[in-house]
Design a protein around this motif. Sequence first.
Motif, PDB file in Angstrom:
ATOM      1  N   THR A 121      -0.975   7.425  10.588  1.00  0.00           N
ATOM      2  CA  THR A 121      -0.179   7.813   9.508  1.00  0.00           C
ATOM      3  C   THR A 121       1.243   7.267   9.433  1.00  0.00           C
ATOM      4  OG1 THR A 121       0.948   9.688  10.475  1.00  0.00           O
ATOM      5  CG2 THR A 121      -1.468   9.976   9.270  1.00  0.00           C
ATOM      6  N   PRO A 122       1.734   6.790   8.216  1.00  0.00           N
ATOM      7  CA  PRO A 122       3.196   6.391   8.422  1.00  0.00           C
ATOM      8  C   PRO A 122       4.325   7.306   8.860  1.00  0.00           C
ATOM      9  CG  PRO A 122       2.348   6.287   6.279  1.00  0.00           C
ATOM     10  CD  PRO A 122       1.443   7.112   6.931  1.00  0.00           C
ATOM     11  N   GLN A 123       3.888   8.623   9.141  1.00  0.00           N
ATOM     12  CA  GLN A 123       4.883   9.454   9.991  1.00  0.00           C
ATOM     13  C   GLN A 123       4.586   9.373  11.468  1.00  0.00           C
ATOM     14  OE1 GLN A 123       7.187  11.820   8.264  1.00  0.00           O
ATOM     15  NE2 GLN A 123       8.074  11.516  10.350  1.00  0.00           N
ATOM     16  N   GLY A 124       3.595   9.124  11.839  1.00  0.00           N
ATOM     17  CA  GLY A 124       3.006   8.854  13.181  1.00  0.00           C
ATOM     18  C   GLY A 124       3.680   7.560  13.648  1.00  0.00           C
ATOM     19  N   VAL A 125       3.600   6.451  13.086  1.00  0.00           N
ATOM     20  CA  VAL A 125       4.291   5.236  13.339  1.00  0.00           C
ATOM     21  C   VAL A 125       6.000   5.429  13.477  1.00  0.00           C
ATOM     22  CG1 VAL A 125       4.219   3.908  11.499  1.00  0.00           C
ATOM     23  CG2 VAL A 125       4.082   2.993  13.551  1.00  0.00           C
ATOM     24  N   PHE A 126       6.501   6.049  12.486  1.00  0.00           N
ATOM     25  CA  PHE A 126       8.043   6.185  12.358  1.00  0.00           C
ATOM     26  C   PHE A 126       8.210   7.030  13.687  1.00  0.00           C
ATOM     27  CE2 PHE A 126      11.510   8.899  11.042  1.00  0.00           C
ATOM     28  CZ  PHE A 126      12.403   7.920  10.656  1.00  0.00           C
TER      29      PHE A 126
ATOM     30  N   LYS B 237      20.653 -14.190   8.304  1.00  0.00           N
ATOM     31  CA  LYS B 237      21.613 -14.351   9.304  1.00  0.00           C
ATOM     32  C   LYS B 237      20.931 -13.736  10.635  1.00  0.00           C
ATOM     33  CE  LYS B 237      24.531 -15.980   6.679  1.00  0.00           C
ATOM     34  NZ  LYS B 237      24.132 -17.402   5.920  1.00  0.00           N
ATOM     35  N   THR B 238      20.572 -12.526  10.841  1.00  0.00           N
ATOM     36  CA  THR B 238      19.707 -12.000  11.725  1.00  0.00           C
ATOM     37  C   THR B 238      18.425 -11.318  11.371  1.00  0.00           C
ATOM     38  OG1 THR B 238      20.919  -9.994  11.347  1.00  0.00           O
ATOM     39  CG2 THR B 238      21.945 -11.352  12.843  1.00  0.00           C
ATOM     40  N   VAL B 239      17.553 -11.406  12.297  1.00  0.00           N
ATOM     41  CA  VAL B 239      16.062 -10.872  12.083  1.00  0.00           C
ATOM     42  C   VAL B 239      15.757  -9.955  13.292  1.00  0.00           C
ATOM     43  CG1 VAL B 239      13.716 -11.409  11.738  1.00  0.00           C
ATOM     44  CG2 VAL B 239      15.481 -12.859  10.656  1.00  0.00           C
ATOM     45  N   SER B 240      14.909  -9.030  12.958  1.00  0.00           N
ATOM     46  CA  SER B 240      14.303  -8.440  14.087  1.00  0.00           C
ATOM     47  C   SER B 240      13.096  -7.636  13.527  1.00  0.00           C
ATOM     48  CB  SER B 240      15.356  -7.094  14.505  1.00  0.00           C
ATOM     49  OG  SER B 240      14.859  -6.834  15.739  1.00  0.00           O
ATOM     50  N   GLU B 241      12.149  -7.156  14.620  1.00  0.00           N
ATOM     51  CA  GLU B 241      10.965  -6.656  14.211  1.00  0.00           C
ATOM     52  C   GLU B 241      10.599  -5.636  15.060  1.00  0.00           C
ATOM     53  OE1 GLU B 241       7.658  -9.450  16.445  1.00  0.00           O
ATOM     54  OE2 GLU B 241       7.831  -9.562  14.321  1.00  0.00           O
ATOM     55  N   ASN B 242       9.881  -4.553  14.484  1.00  0.00           N
ATOM     56  CA  ASN B 242       9.021  -3.681  15.070  1.00  0.00           C
ATOM     57  C   ASN B 242       7.636  -3.802  14.935  1.00  0.00           C
ATOM     58  OD1 ASN B 242      11.470  -2.414  15.832  1.00  0.00           O
ATOM     59  ND2 ASN B 242      11.292  -0.626  14.294  1.00  0.00           N
ATOM     60  N   VAL B 243       6.783  -3.545  15.857  1.00  0.00           N
ATOM     61  CA  VAL B 243       5.265  -3.733  15.899  1.00  0.00           C
ATOM     62  C   VAL B 243       4.808  -2.556  16.538  1.00  0.00           C
ATOM     63  CG1 VAL B 243       5.282  -6.258  15.860  1.00  0.00           C
ATOM     64  CG2 VAL B 243       5.139  -4.919  17.905  1.00  0.00           C
TER      65      VAL B 243
ATOM     66  N   ASN C 282      -8.148  -3.279  11.804  1.00  0.00           N
ATOM     67  CA  ASN C 282      -8.996  -4.286  12.115  1.00  0.00           C
ATOM     68  C   ASN C 282     -10.527  -3.728  11.580  1.00  0.00           C
ATOM     69  OD1 ASN C 282      -9.567  -2.268  13.996  1.00  0.00           O
ATOM     70  ND2 ASN C 282      -8.850  -3.283  15.847  1.00  0.00           N
ATOM     71  N   ALA C 283     -11.420  -4.490  12.140  1.00  0.00           N
ATOM     72  CA  ALA C 283     -12.787  -4.050  11.914  1.00  0.00           C
ATOM     73  C   ALA C 283     -13.156  -2.495  12.118  1.00  0.00           C
ATOM     74  CB  ALA C 283     -13.925  -5.070  12.537  1.00  0.00           C
ATOM     75  N   ASP C 284     -12.381  -2.089  13.438  1.00  0.00           N
ATOM     76  CA  ASP C 284     -12.540  -0.839  13.727  1.00  0.00           C
ATOM     77  C   ASP C 284     -11.964   0.401  12.968  1.00  0.00           C
ATOM     78  OD1 ASP C 284     -14.519  -1.628  15.672  1.00  0.00           O
ATOM     79  OD2 ASP C 284     -12.939  -2.060  17.150  1.00  0.00           O
ATOM     80  N   GLY C 285     -10.902  -0.293  12.038  1.00  0.00           N
ATOM     81  CA  GLY C 285     -10.028   0.614  11.414  1.00  0.00           C
ATOM     82  C   GLY C 285      -8.879   1.030  12.018  1.00  0.00           C
ATOM     83  N   LYS C 286      -8.511   0.502  12.976  1.00  0.00           N
ATOM     84  CA  LYS C 286      -7.464   0.610  14.034  1.00  0.00           C
ATOM     85  C   LYS C 286      -6.144  -0.017  13.192  1.00  0.00           C
ATOM     86  CE  LYS C 286      -9.613   2.609  17.902  1.00  0.00           C
ATOM     87  NZ  LYS C 286      -9.927   2.631  19.138  1.00  0.00           N
ATOM     88  N   LYS C 287      -5.217   0.363  12.959  1.00  0.00           N
ATOM     89  CA  LYS C 287      -4.061  -0.043  12.100  1.00  0.00           C
ATOM     90  C   LYS C 287      -2.892  -0.957  13.132  1.00  0.00           C
ATOM     91  CE  LYS C 287      -4.304   3.278   8.584  1.00  0.00           C
ATOM     92  NZ  LYS C 287      -3.519   4.401   7.776  1.00  0.00           N
ATOM     93  N   TYR C 288      -2.666  -2.216  12.656  1.00  0.00           N
ATOM     94  CA  TYR C 288      -1.567  -2.977  13.028  1.00  0.00           C
ATOM     95  C   TYR C 288      -0.299  -2.835  12.315  1.00  0.00           C
ATOM     96  CZ  TYR C 288      -4.863  -4.877  16.446  1.00  0.00           C
ATOM     97  OH  TYR C 288      -5.612  -4.937  17.492  1.00  0.00           O
TER      98      TYR C 288
ATOM     99  N   THR D 281       1.014  -1.147  -0.072  1.00  0.00           N
ATOM    100  CA  THR D 281      -0.049   0.151  -0.077  1.00  0.00           C
ATOM    101  C   THR D 281       0.743   1.163   0.078  1.00  0.00           C
ATOM    102  OG1 THR D 281      -0.047   0.215   2.514  1.00  0.00           O
ATOM    103  CG2 THR D 281      -1.770  -1.228   1.475  1.00  0.00           C
ATOM    104  N   ALA D 282       0.135   2.440  -0.194  1.00  0.00           N
ATOM    105  CA  ALA D 282       1.018   3.555  -0.518  1.00  0.00           C
ATOM    106  C   ALA D 282       1.846   4.006   1.057  1.00  0.00           C
ATOM    107  CB  ALA D 282       0.152   4.783  -0.550  1.00  0.00           C
ATOM    108  N   ASP D 283       0.873   3.644   2.161  1.00  0.00           N
ATOM    109  CA  ASP D 283       1.288   3.731   3.606  1.00  0.00           C
ATOM    110  C   ASP D 283       2.680   2.802   3.863  1.00  0.00           C
ATOM    111  OD1 ASP D 283      -0.523   5.627   4.013  1.00  0.00           O
ATOM    112  OD2 ASP D 283      -1.842   4.491   5.393  1.00  0.00           O
ATOM    113  N   GLU D 284       2.523   1.521   3.280  1.00  0.00           N
ATOM    114  CA  GLU D 284       3.547   0.792   3.799  1.00  0.00           C
ATOM    115  C   GLU D 284       4.931   1.183   3.057  1.00  0.00           C
ATOM    116  OE1 GLU D 284       1.042  -3.388   4.085  1.00  0.00           O
ATOM    117  OE2 GLU D 284       1.472  -2.728   2.093  1.00  0.00           O
ATOM    118  N   LEU D 285       4.894   1.680   1.685  1.00  0.00           N
ATOM    119  CA  LEU D 285       5.804   2.094   1.073  1.00  0.00           C
ATOM    120  C   LEU D 285       6.358   3.537   1.678  1.00  0.00           C
ATOM    121  CD1 LEU D 285       4.700   1.658  -2.562  1.00  0.00           C
ATOM    122  CD2 LEU D 285       6.459   0.317  -1.549  1.00  0.00           C
ATOM    123  N   GLU D 286       5.456   4.442   2.241  1.00  0.00           N
ATOM    124  CA  GLU D 286       5.936   5.592   2.655  1.00  0.00           C
ATOM    125  C   GLU D 286       6.840   5.057   3.970  1.00  0.00           C
ATOM    126  OE1 GLU D 286       4.202   9.657   4.778  1.00  0.00           O
ATOM    127  OE2 GLU D 286       3.004   8.525   3.452  1.00  0.00           O
ATOM    128  N   VAL D 287       6.340   4.052   4.834  1.00  0.00           N
ATOM    129  CA  VAL D 287       7.113   3.870   6.102  1.00  0.00           C
ATOM    130  C   VAL D 287       8.527   3.297   5.711  1.00  0.00           C
ATOM    131  CG1 VAL D 287       7.364   2.084   8.112  1.00  0.00           C
ATOM    132  CG2 VAL D 287       5.016   3.192   7.576  1.00  0.00           C
TER     133      VAL D 287
END
Length: 167
Positions: A121-126, A109-115, A153-159, A45-51
């Motif tokens: 918005t992408p800027q907000g999560v960043f 070789k290595t893996v990490s994650e942010n949730v 989710n069904a309420d529009g809150k993003k994960y 999505t555009a938001d994913e690419l922006e992040v």
Amino acid sequence: MNNRTLPQILLLVLVTLSLFSCSKEEVAPNQPVTFAQVNAKYNYTADELEVLTLINNYRASKGLNTLQKVDFIATVAEGHDNYMIAVGQVSHNNFADRHQALVTNLGAKTVSENVAYNYATPQGVFNAWMTSDGHRLNMEGDFTHFGIAIRANADGKKYYTNLFMKK
């Protein structure tokens, strides 16, 4: 045994069996991945690419290598978003399975994650990840590839699930 006891026992057996049966839709977190899944195209999505762009711009500003996006990584991230939505909780649950999927299928070789959860918005999560030492360190880490998925989710809150990998 009288005639009333047998139906009660049968009912108890049926109820017990229904509690432990599995539907066809259930998927184990460590289910084997097919060749087609590893090579499937992910539609960002555009938001994913922006992040991803925000992270790479930040890395470049720090003199770090930029990361290549990999569709399979985003697919693995999407699976975690769907899991978090299903359980209604942001978490790193089952990270070992995501890690192993990237090791097995991409030679990580290595893996990490942010949730994250509930950023509009992408800027907000960043920005939120930047103010968290652990999340910022992941964005600055010694990685070569990454992928992200954002699902609502069904309420529009993003994960958000952002996976980083070094090959």
